[in-house]
Scaffold this active site. Structure first.
Site, PDB file in Angstrom:
ATOM      1  N   LYS A  16       1.887   2.239  -5.056  1.00  0.00           N
ATOM      2  CA  LYS A  16       2.489   1.696  -6.284  1.00  0.00           C
ATOM      3  C   LYS A  16       1.621   1.973  -7.501  1.00  0.00           C
ATOM      4  O   LYS A  16       2.119   2.277  -8.575  1.00  0.00           O
ATOM      5  CB  LYS A  16       2.693   0.176  -6.147  1.00  0.00           C
ATOM      6  CG  LYS A  16       3.725  -0.217  -5.117  1.00  0.00           C
ATOM      7  CD  LYS A  16       3.964  -1.718  -5.115  1.00  0.00           C
ATOM      8  CE  LYS A  16       2.825  -2.523  -4.549  1.00  0.00           C
ATOM      9  NZ  LYS A  16       2.580  -2.327  -3.118  1.00  0.00           N
ATOM     10  N   GLY A  36      -4.488  -4.575  -4.398  1.00  0.00           N
ATOM     11  CA  GLY A  36      -5.481  -3.577  -4.790  1.00  0.00           C
ATOM     12  C   GLY A  36      -4.742  -2.327  -5.203  1.00  0.00           C
ATOM     13  O   GLY A  36      -4.203  -1.628  -4.366  1.00  0.00           O
ATOM     14  N   HIS A  37      -4.642  -2.107  -6.501  1.00  0.00           N
ATOM     15  CA  HIS A  37      -3.925  -0.929  -6.990  1.00  0.00           C
ATOM     16  C   HIS A  37      -4.921   0.134  -7.428  1.00  0.00           C
ATOM     17  O   HIS A  37      -5.765  -0.111  -8.276  1.00  0.00           O
ATOM     18  CB  HIS A  37      -2.994  -1.303  -8.145  1.00  0.00           C
ATOM     19  CG  HIS A  37      -1.843  -2.157  -7.692  1.00  0.00           C
ATOM     20  ND1 HIS A  37      -0.963  -2.771  -8.532  1.00  0.00           N
ATOM     21  CD2 HIS A  37      -1.436  -2.484  -6.443  1.00  0.00           C
ATOM     22  CE1 HIS A  37      -0.063  -3.436  -7.833  1.00  0.00           C
ATOM     23  NE2 HIS A  37      -0.329  -3.282  -6.560  1.00  0.00           N
ATOM     24  N   ASP A  63       0.815  -1.222   0.000  1.00  0.00           N
ATOM     25  CA  ASP A  63       0.000   0.000   0.000  1.00  0.00           C
ATOM     26  C   ASP A  63       0.846   1.268   0.000  1.00  0.00           C
ATOM     27  O   ASP A  63       0.471   2.278   0.585  1.00  0.00           O
ATOM     28  CB  ASP A  63      -0.954   0.006   1.218  1.00  0.00           C
ATOM     29  CG  ASP A  63      -1.673  -1.307   1.347  1.00  0.00           C
ATOM     30  OD1 ASP A  63      -2.297  -1.716   0.363  1.00  0.00           O
ATOM     31  OD2 ASP A  63      -1.603  -1.946   2.417  1.00  0.00           O
ATOM     32  N   GLN A 123       1.992  -6.381  -3.515  1.00  0.00           N
ATOM     33  CA  GLN A 123       2.476  -6.548  -2.138  1.00  0.00           C
ATOM     34  C   GLN A 123       3.844  -5.869  -1.989  1.00  0.00           C
ATOM     35  O   GLN A 123       4.099  -4.913  -2.701  1.00  0.00           O
ATOM     36  CB  GLN A 123       2.513  -8.035  -1.713  1.00  0.00           C
ATOM     37  CG  GLN A 123       1.142  -8.622  -1.508  1.00  0.00           C
ATOM     38  CD  GLN A 123       0.514  -9.133  -2.785  1.00  0.00           C
ATOM     39  OE1 GLN A 123       1.156  -9.787  -3.562  1.00  0.00           O
ATOM     40  NE2 GLN A 123      -0.745  -8.839  -2.990  1.00  0.00           N
TER      41      GLN A 123
HETATM   42  P1  IMP Z   1      -2.387 -13.084   2.010  1.00  0.00           P
HETATM   43  O1  IMP Z   1      -1.546 -12.515   0.935  1.00  0.00           O
HETATM   44  O2  IMP Z   1      -3.856 -12.904   1.793  1.00  0.00           O
HETATM   45  O3  IMP Z   1      -2.043 -14.521   2.309  1.00  0.00           O
HETATM   46  O4  IMP Z   1      -2.076 -12.267   3.355  1.00  0.00           O
HETATM   47  C1  IMP Z   1      -0.826 -12.358   4.022  1.00  0.00           C
HETATM   48  C2  IMP Z   1      -0.434 -11.012   4.599  1.00  0.00           C
HETATM   49  O5  IMP Z   1      -0.122 -10.120   3.551  1.00  0.00           O
HETATM   50  C3  IMP Z   1      -1.531 -10.336   5.412  1.00  0.00           C
HETATM   51  O6  IMP Z   1      -0.924  -9.623   6.465  1.00  0.00           O
HETATM   52  C4  IMP Z   1      -2.137  -9.358   4.423  1.00  0.00           C
HETATM   53  O7  IMP Z   1      -2.759  -8.270   5.061  1.00  0.00           O
HETATM   54  C5  IMP Z   1      -0.902  -8.947   3.660  1.00  0.00           C
HETATM   55  N1  IMP Z   1      -1.199  -8.490   2.291  1.00  0.00           N
HETATM   56  C6  IMP Z   1      -1.500  -9.252   1.223  1.00  0.00           C
HETATM   57  N2  IMP Z   1      -1.670  -8.494   0.136  1.00  0.00           N
HETATM   58  C7  IMP Z   1      -1.453  -7.228   0.501  1.00  0.00           C
HETATM   59  C8  IMP Z   1      -1.446  -5.978  -0.206  1.00  0.00           C
HETATM   60  O8  IMP Z   1      -1.668  -5.900  -1.411  1.00  0.00           O
HETATM   61  N3  IMP Z   1      -1.178  -4.880   0.543  1.00  0.00           N
HETATM   62  C9  IMP Z   1      -0.892  -4.940   1.869  1.00  0.00           C
HETATM   63  N4  IMP Z   1      -0.867  -6.081   2.554  1.00  0.00           N
HETATM   64  C10 IMP Z   1      -1.145  -7.214   1.888  1.00  0.00           C
END
Ligand code: IMP
Length: 434
Positions: free
Chosen positions: A15, A39-40, A12, A223
């Site tokens: 990007k 989520g972009h 977040d 991410q």
């Molecule tokens: P997962 O990717 O759903 O397995 O989540 C694993 C961890 O990554 C959690 O703490 C999520 O909140 C974090 N996470 C996954 N995708 C994002 C993103 O796009 N932005 C911020 N945090 C993310």
């Protein structure tokens, strides 16, 4: 020219906006890892767009947008995203999905949630999108690839084995829950196959041809470094490698082809989900920053945890990704802060560490060492040139670049497309489009 764009913190960072700037002159934009946990957000003159799977370059019709082999694709979400674009008058003819990309199957989010619930207080705070279970199946070699959608007999046989046997054993014996009806799943996925068929391709020749032509190629990271499966705060990480290395394996581009890696940081730090966060703020200032920065998850709506800029994370990310340039976003959110703080070390049991320790318990219990700098207390949202920024703000930016070990070339001063200061031209110099 090949540019990799990565998130430098916990995601977040903003990007989407930098990707949008780069995509304007890109011939090819490739997503190479993650899935619809991303989520972009892109704000254009036509309004706000939120992308979870489709590369943000889709708004430029001449730019080919690839969902690469390293991504995990939930076809339900992809179809919905395509439909939403159509509703807004955009036909994503420029979208290509790698037949090698794995699918998030409808049972993966179910397991994601069941596993999280089973962890109780030790839950990770995942997005419940089935990302971890989908990657786990890929590694176990029981995953379904997007290309499998085009092979009905193969899908039937494999669903019978993977779901009929393996998944249903886990559902009934471990979770005491209803088994999945794999025959119904087959029908469902054959339906998705019909919709997605025109987009599914072998992306190897396409990517190689673009490299041969010297096209402008952007690898759009999702991410971030601190959520990296290997270098993040394991197990509080995502299940892919959002670092520069992952961008390469997830797209089929060799390291020798890369010209520049840009790391995107936010001028402070946020994190969603659980796990160590040394510079986290628990006071009213943290709350003010959260409100001003609208720090709520794009995907899940969860409030993000907020803290000071962590230069230990910054340096670590710059090094791990080989970043030659930094984009520092959302600095305007700090406009009203009297004194800004930057973490330059972690003190743990009398020793000061300069980078995130592998032992997350040490990281959780360390005391951050801070450097303080005066705030600028001015509205900088209309700044477009470096000289437009107040001196205190420029000093802050310079110091962060110095501590992270790479120049800050882009400074984001507001959410809109045009709200940034470019110190050095790091975007694609010119369009390679014919
Ligand atoms: P997962 O990717 O759903 O397995 O989540 C694993 C961890 O990554 C959690 O703490 C999520 O909140 C974090 N996470 C996954 N995708 C994002 C993103 O796009 N932005 C911020 N945090 C993310």
């Amino acid at each position: 020219m090949v540019i990799i764009l990565v998130g430098g913190q916990w995601g977040d960072e903003g990007k989407g906006k930098v990707i949008d700037l780069l995509a304007e002159r890109a011939n090819l934009v490739i997503r190479s890892q993650g899935g619809n946990n991303a989520g972009h957000t892109v704000v254009t003159e036509h309004g706000e767009y939120k992308f979870q799977l489709i590369p943000s370059g889709v708004l430029y019709p001449e730019c080919t947008c690839v969902i690469g082999n390293g991504v995990v694709v939930d076809p339900r979400v992809l179809i919905k995203e395509i439909e939403q674009l159509r509703e807004r008058g955009i036909e994503p003819k420029n979208l290509v999905v790698s037949e090698r990309a794995h699918m998030v199957m409808s049972y993966h989010p179910v397991f994601d949630q069941l596993e999280e619930e089973a962890r109780g207080d030790d839950r990770l705070g995942t997005t419940w999108r089935g990302i971890g279970p989908a990657y786990a199946d890929k590694i176990r070699r029981i995953g379904f690839r997007v290309g499998d959608l085009q092979k009905e007999a193969f899908m039937r046989k494999k669903l019978g084995f993977v779901v009929g046997q393996i998944k249903n054993q886990v559902m009934t014996r471990l979770y005491d829950a209803e088994p999945f009806k794999w025959e119904a799943l087959l029908e469902e996925y054959l339906g998705y196959a019909r919709t997605l068929d025109p987009y599914i391709k072998d992306t190897f020749p396409l990517v190689q041809a673009a490299l041969d032509r010297g096209d402008n190629i952007l690898l759009e990271g999702a991410q971030a470094t601190m959520l990296d499966l290997d270098f993040g705060t394991y197990p509080y990480v995502t299940s892919s490698n959002p670092t520069a290395g992952g961008a390469l394996t997830g797209s089929g581009i060799a390291p020798t082809s890369v010209d520049l890696t840009i790391a995107v940081f936010k001028a402070y730090t946020t994190r969603v989900g659980y796990g160590p966060f040394p510079t986290e703020l628990f006071d009213s200032l943290g709350e003010r920053i959260r409100e001003r920065g609208v720090e709520y998850g794009t995907v899940t709506g969860r409030p993000r945890r907020v803290g000071w800029f962590d230069a230990c994370v910054g340096r670590y990310s710059t090094r791990l990704n080989g970043a030659g340039s930094i984009a520092l976003m959302k600095i305007d959110v700090l406009n009203e802060v009297d004194t800004v703080k930057v973490c330059t070390g972690y003190e743990f049991r009398g020793v000061v560490h300069g980078h995130p320790m592998a032992n997350i318990s040490h990281l959780k219990h360390c005391t951050p060492v801070y450097e303080e700098m005066p705030g600028w207390r001015a509205d900088i949202s209309s700044a477009r040139r470096w000289e437009d920024l107040p001196r205190e703000c420029r000093d802050y930016v310079e110091r962060l670049g110095e501590l992270c070990g790479a120049p800050v070339d882009i400074v984001g001063v507001g959410p809109r497309r045009d709200q940034y200061v470019m110190r050095k031209q790091v975007l694609f110099a010119e369009t390679a489009r014919a």
